[in-house]
Design an enzyme around this catalytic site. Structure first.
Site, mmCIF file in Angstrom:
data_model
loop_
_atom_site.group_PDB
_atom_site.id
_atom_site.type_symbol
_atom_site.label_atom_id
_atom_site.label_comp_id
_atom_site.label_asym_id
_atom_site.label_seq_id
_atom_site.Cartn_x
_atom_site.Cartn_y
_atom_site.Cartn_z
ATOM 1 N N SER B 73 0.822 -1.215 0.000
ATOM 2 C CA SER B 73 0.000 0.000 0.000
ATOM 3 C C SER B 73 0.853 1.261 0.000
ATOM 4 O O SER B 73 0.372 2.335 -0.358
ATOM 5 C CB SER B 73 -0.937 0.011 1.211
ATOM 6 O OG SER B 73 -0.192 0.044 2.414
ATOM 7 N N GLU B 284 0.507 -13.093 3.760
ATOM 8 C CA GLU B 284 0.530 -11.628 3.754
ATOM 9 C C GLU B 284 0.387 -11.057 5.160
ATOM 10 O O GLU B 284 -0.280 -10.050 5.382
ATOM 11 C CB GLU B 284 -0.538 -11.037 2.815
ATOM 12 C CG GLU B 284 -0.182 -9.603 2.389
ATOM 13 C CD GLU B 284 -1.141 -8.979 1.370
ATOM 14 O OE1 GLU B 284 -2.148 -9.603 1.025
ATOM 15 O OE2 GLU B 284 -0.853 -7.863 0.920
#
Lengths: 341, 341
Positions: B73, B284
């Site tokens: 991100s 993740e």
């Protein structure tokens, strides 16, 4: 009774497409714009287009009734301005209405809206009101991205959309959240844009408190909810981090998923993960995936076969096939009851 | 050995974010732009950020090795121009490289690219080459939408991307197709944009003949493939209508899915639908969903628990945990073999 809540008029006579092509050509060259009255499709043509297609398949598969709306990919709200969408929506909605009059036992209409990019959704209210009050529509299809893949409208939780929601609440009708053709080359229409929109719409609801403002508002997320049931743990976890209530309390009084998932493992996951009260039977035939699955010998979109084979009991199956639809679409229920069904 | 092929450096010391904020401020006000050399993070700080976080969780869960790339991100390719992305990517990649040197038994790096909207991807080659040749990176993360949710780059099948693919083939490295932060208010980053991108990328491959041009090119679609396995019947049906080969022949020599699906039913579907040779273990963590699932009492992202409980045999589990990763990431395999692992 088995109610398919997701059918589109994908098999309209060629004259409809021809008229639309003339309308689109008229955007650049107004002299070519046809009048609505120039489109002439007879009842016999309508009957034939349905009997040979949707009604034939419904009989083969044992489906009783379809909630029937204009072809989703043809809505193409990104084309032209509000006037173009308005004329086009009126034509498409009238055809679905006529089909519901020709086959009152088998089809009941849901309306497309004359949405147009950048135009206030309140402009859709007159068409919506006509479809409900005069044409007996029991639901609408609401496009969260009238741009066709550029996603430049506000999220569904924005007040931008509230005029539509106020009318939905007044009429007690649900909206299926359904995009149309993608004009963005990144997104294949039925393979990416449709599923992405389903996931996007669900997440827009999750991050907001929309259903606090509209406790009785109901959205149907088609195509089995896009990626949502497969990633239900992810969504539960994201809601938890945002300090939202449990999804069942936060969203599941207002959000429902259809069964347009075209293989057994997908339906098995859907019925395992999502409470049965939130699952509505649908096939979207004759639609995006029309072929025969070589692994089963049956149509990919013959979703009744998957529901029949799912590990659910008869009462749960009855909810998916009929009872939930009557609850989520009260005007459907009222229409059926008036006929003693 | 258990290899987690999808880890990001989400726990970097605060100094990294502070430097980035100064860099972003410098776009409007160049006098504020910091030099790369102004960012100082000691080895001790790096060690602490890893030992207290990713390495702690790996030990708790019994994971041996993580393919480690910069925080997805934070890539934010939509911010600034190529020079901004270039400086930022170099900094982030160097940190992951340093971590791989500090913890050579537990972390091996994968690179972010200095992508920038509208800029030729060939500009990313020098950073890519440095990361592979000097830093021992075994893969890259490729962002199919550097605009951050506006989707105005050509599809992955377009020649636009071929310079990257040529280098990937030369180095024999795979790309994880991974977007970054959404700056489009329609799309929640981890709840919509990530999953949509996975589905979109898969469909871009399906509709094209990309892997005819690059028979050895390999893409890893993260987050369990977005909506793809749940709708596998839909995708098989769409491919059939387009007269494409069966998906297993058309795509599954080149496309792989990770196991970042955060509940048991999702992993059960994935392992039921997708051939085991195409599934790579991943979690993740510490990422989008960090909480404890109240239904299980364990972390949502503790995907090893789901793989342990899946209906697969030990040999299949070994493929998901290790053998597939060694095959799809040959430079990882070579590095491990050189150490006798």
């Amino acid at each position: 009774m088995i109610i398919d809540i997701h059918g589109h008029y994908t098999t309209a006579p060629k004259a409809l497409e021809t008229w639309r092509n003339r309308q689109v050509a008229g955007i650049a060259n107004p002299a070519e714009t046809p009048k609505a009255s120039e489109l002439r499709i007879s009842d016999d043509e309508l009957r034939e287009s349905i009997e040979a297609n949707q009604l034939r398949v419904m009989r083969e598969r044992g489906l009783d009734l379809t909630i029937f709306s204009p072809r989703a990919s043809f809505m193409a709200h990104h084309i032209g301005d509000f006037q173009v969408s308005s004329t086009w929506a009126a034509i498409c909605n009238e055809l679905c209405y006529r089909i519901s009059r020709l086959f009152p036992d088998h089809f009941i209409p849901a309306a497309m809206l004359p949405q147009s990019p950048g135009v206030d959704p309140a402009t859709c209210i007159p068409e919506l009101a006509k479809c409900v009050e005069e044409f007996g529509n029991v639901a609408i299809n609401l496009n969260p991205d009238p741009s066709g893949g550029h996603w430049n409208s506000p999220p569904l939780s924005d007040r931008h959309w509230y005029p539509i929601y106020e009318k939905m609440v007044e009429y007690d009708i649900p909206a299926m959240i359904h995009v149309s053709t993608s004009c963005n080359p990144s997104f294949h229409t039925t393979g990416a844009h449709y599923l992405n929109a389903d996931t996007t719409a669900f997440m827009q609801c999750l991050t907001s408190d929309l259903f606090k403002d509209f406790p009785t508002l109901r959205f149907v997320i088609p195509h089995g909810g896009g990626a949502v049931p497969y990633h239900w743990g992810r969504f539960r976890g994201l809601a938890q981090e945002m300090k939202k209530p449990l999804l069942k309390d936060h969203l599941l009084n207002n959000v429902f998923f259809d069964t347009c998932v075209y293989h057994q493992p997908g339906i098995d996951l859907l019925t395992r993960v999502i409470p049965v009260d939130n699952i509505l039977f649908a096939s979207e035939m004759i639609g995006a995936v029309r072929g025969i699955d070589p692994e089963t010998g049956h149509g990919f979109d013959d979703t009744k076969r998957y529901i029949e084979a799912a590990h659910i009991d008869p009462q749960q199956r009855h909810k998916i096939y009929e009872a939930n639809a009557r609850r989520v679409y009260p005007r459907l229920d009222a229409t059926l009851k008036a006929k003693g069904r």
